[in-house]
Each structure stands twice: as structure tokens, then as C-alpha cells.
Scaffold this active site. Sequence first.
Site, PDB file in Angstrom:
ATOM      1  N   SER A 140     -15.307  -8.956  68.858  1.00 50.41           N
ATOM      2  CA  SER A 140     -16.633  -8.965  69.467  1.00 50.41           C
ATOM      3  C   SER A 140     -17.547  -7.851  68.965  1.00 50.41           C
ATOM      4  CB  SER A 140     -16.515  -8.892  70.992  1.00 50.41           C
ATOM      5  OG  SER A 140     -15.749  -7.784  71.374  1.00 50.41           O
ATOM      6  N   HIS A 186     -16.183 -15.807  71.052  1.00 51.37           N
ATOM      7  CA  HIS A 186     -17.298 -15.827  70.100  1.00 51.37           C
ATOM      8  C   HIS A 186     -17.153 -16.909  69.034  1.00 51.37           C
ATOM      9  CE1 HIS A 186     -18.852 -12.174  71.891  1.00 51.37           C
ATOM     10  NE2 HIS A 186     -17.588 -11.794  71.985  1.00 51.37           N
ATOM     11  N   LYS A 221     -21.655 -17.922  76.296  1.00 47.62           N
ATOM     12  CA  LYS A 221     -22.173 -17.434  75.002  1.00 47.62           C
ATOM     13  C   LYS A 221     -22.770 -18.647  74.276  1.00 47.62           C
ATOM     14  CE  LYS A 221     -18.639 -13.850  75.268  1.00 47.62           C
ATOM     15  NZ  LYS A 221     -19.379 -12.845  76.043  1.00 47.62           N
TER      16      LYS A 221
END
Length: 398
Positions: free
Chosen positions: A185, A213, A244
Site C-alpha cells: 500500500s 489495492h 477503494k
Amino acid sequence: MSPLDTVLARLAELEQQGLRRRRRTSDSPCGSQLQVDGTHVRAFCSNDYLGLAADPRIADALKDGTDRYGVGSGASHLISGHYKVHDQLEQRLASFVSEHIPNVAALYFSTGYMANVGAIAALAALDPSVEVFSEALNHASLIDGMRLARVKVKVYGHCDVSELEGLLATSSARVKLVVTDSVFSMDGDLAPLPRILQLCEKYGAWLLVDDAHGFGTLGGQGHGALEHFALRSEHLIYVGTLGKAAGVGGAFVAADSSVIDWLVQRARAYVYSTASPPALAQALLESLDIIEGPDGKSRRARLHHLIDLLNRELRLTHWTKLQSSTAIQPILLGDNEQVVQASRQLHEAGFWVPAIRPPTVPPGTARLRITLSAAHADADVAALADTLNQVESRLYRP
Ligand SMILES: Cc1ncc(COP(=O)(O)O)c(C=O)c1O
């Protein structure tokens, strides 16, 4: 000294070390341009990689969800807070990884933090001999899961597959669990998952992959790191987060259905928390359709175009742009104060790029964390690169 004096003294210490954090307040929808504390900025700080956080189709699905289900769930999932739309969402999430995990089922958590803490602690409760093998740069939520589980942990170096093999080979634990981020990250690089999975199969270990991610951005269909690397194994336990690239919130764990059933029994972060509002599940179903469909595909292509553009336009001579092919594009400065100054100067020039300092990253590795989104225009990215080149030449002190 009063108890309050101790707090004030500790805060002053953080201030002195350049480590005191402050929040900026946005007053516009999440997007490439924001109103922040009364000023307009181009934002390179969110994890809204596909630009879906303010998408009107998802907002409409959320409204539809509130029309059907109201606002709150009313209770935890095991009491009365589990709705049909939660089931539909879990089946849809399982379909995202069904080519990669046999007999897969999924469990929806309110946040990624809770999914990681809940899953690791529940897996640690399988057997007193459990040993966890943890990558050095794992996200805090994975580390907190291990702490909560009070489990034996062995840390291996960043992407160091040989060290991991040495640790697995000498372990006598009946249950072994390797835990890693897929996309790191704060660095943006990818874990060597195919080699790690081979080791897990060789040594009979589970592999928990936190794809916070990667979900939505990696793989042709946006199914994430498992699709990107074309992995398939019953050893896989997959965590995808939905706040996200998916633009909404929450997270899920996907694994063999018996593992998921065990989590329903023992993941305390799942069992002892009010279920997330069912309307959010309705919104997520829309987001997943977009991610998998042609619009999602073109958003991923756009994101990759912007990643290339940024790397072409940056002309840094002293700071180090970390190698990354993902939406996370960090620039390493090292010094805490310099990174704060750089972030401030970028802000004055109309760009929001966060300064990341210890303890989020190791001491001496303070960095600017640029995150790109399909919502950015080419001109936004080119202007950011140009401003970064200028800020570096103003600030660099040998
Ligand atoms: C790698 C990683 N895992 C887990 C999380 C936690 O997810 P959430 O924000 O949904 O709690 C984050 C970020 O917040 C993350 O970067």
C-alpha cells in the site's frame, strides 16, 4: 503532572519530530478535483482508482437500496442484521474469484480492517500450534490481526521468497498461514504471489492475500491479483476491499466454503459488530457490474495510460520514484520534514499529495504517496509531474 499534561507532552513530541498528523476536510464528492478547507485542489490522494466513488449509477443503486431496506441493518449478521441483498452480494463476490479458488464462498465485512483482523484471529483459533509467516511490509490491519490472535509470528523480508522458504521448511506447526499484501500500500509493488503460492502448496500452508489495492484494478476483468497472476488453489484465502476501486466501502474474505463457515463461527470482528447497511450491498452489486463490464475495462486501461504518463513526465534528479506498475506511485524523500514541506508546497500549487511518514513507513523512508485514478485528466497528471519537478529542485538539500 495531570493525565492531560502527559497527552499534551506526547503531542508536542510528535510535533517536534514532524510526525503530528492533521486532517484536511473535504466538502465535495470524492473525485479528481476537491474543495478542501475552502480551496480547490487536484487530488492525488484517494484510493478511488477507477473513479467510481461518486458514480451516479452507484449512487442511484444506493438510493434504491435505502428505498427497499431503509438505512440501518439493526443488528449483527448472526442476530437479525443479515439481509437477502447481503447474500446476493456474497454470491456475486464469490463469482469474482471462482476461477481461482475451488468450492469458493465469500463473507462480507464492514471494513477491510475488520476482515483482516477477523480472518487472521479466526484462523489462529483453528489450532494451538498455528504459526503465521508475515511479509515485512504488510498492512497494519494484518499485523493487528496477528497481535489480537496472540499467535506465533515469523516475519520474512520484503518479497524475500528464499527467506520464506527457510522459515516454512523448519516449521513444525500443524497449521501454517502465510500472510501478504498483493499490492503494497505504501510502495505500489506486487508480491511474487506465484512463487509464494508454490511454497504454500509444497509446505501445506494457507496463503492469505490482502488484495485491497488490486481488487478492481488488476486482471482483465478487474478480478484482482489472482486473475493477474492466473492463480488457482484451495490454499488461497483472498481478502478484497470495496472502499477503494469499488468506490463504496466494506470488504470480503473468499475461500473454500468450509473456511468461510468457520469465519462465521469465530471471526469476532464479524460476529460482534452490527451488520453494514443493506443499502450499501445494493450499491456494491452495481459497482461490481461496472468493474466487470466494458466501462470497468476502459477505466483500467485509462489508469494504466496515466501511470505511463506520470512516469514519462517526471524528471527527478535527487528524489527516488519507486518502481511500480500500479495506481500507487510513491516518491521516496527520506526526511520527515522535507516530505511535509514538499506536500505543503504541492498544496499551495493546488495539488493534494499526502506526506507519508513513520510509523506508517519505516524510519528514514518518508515519501509522497501519489495515487492515480481513471478520473484524472491527462492535463492533471502532466501538471502534477511538472510541479513535482519544480518542488524537488527548490527543496533538495544535499
Ligand atoms: C493493504 C490494505 N489492507 C487493508 C486495508 C483496510 O481496508 P479498509 O480501508 O476497508 O478498512 C487497507 C487500507 O485501508 C489497505 O491498504
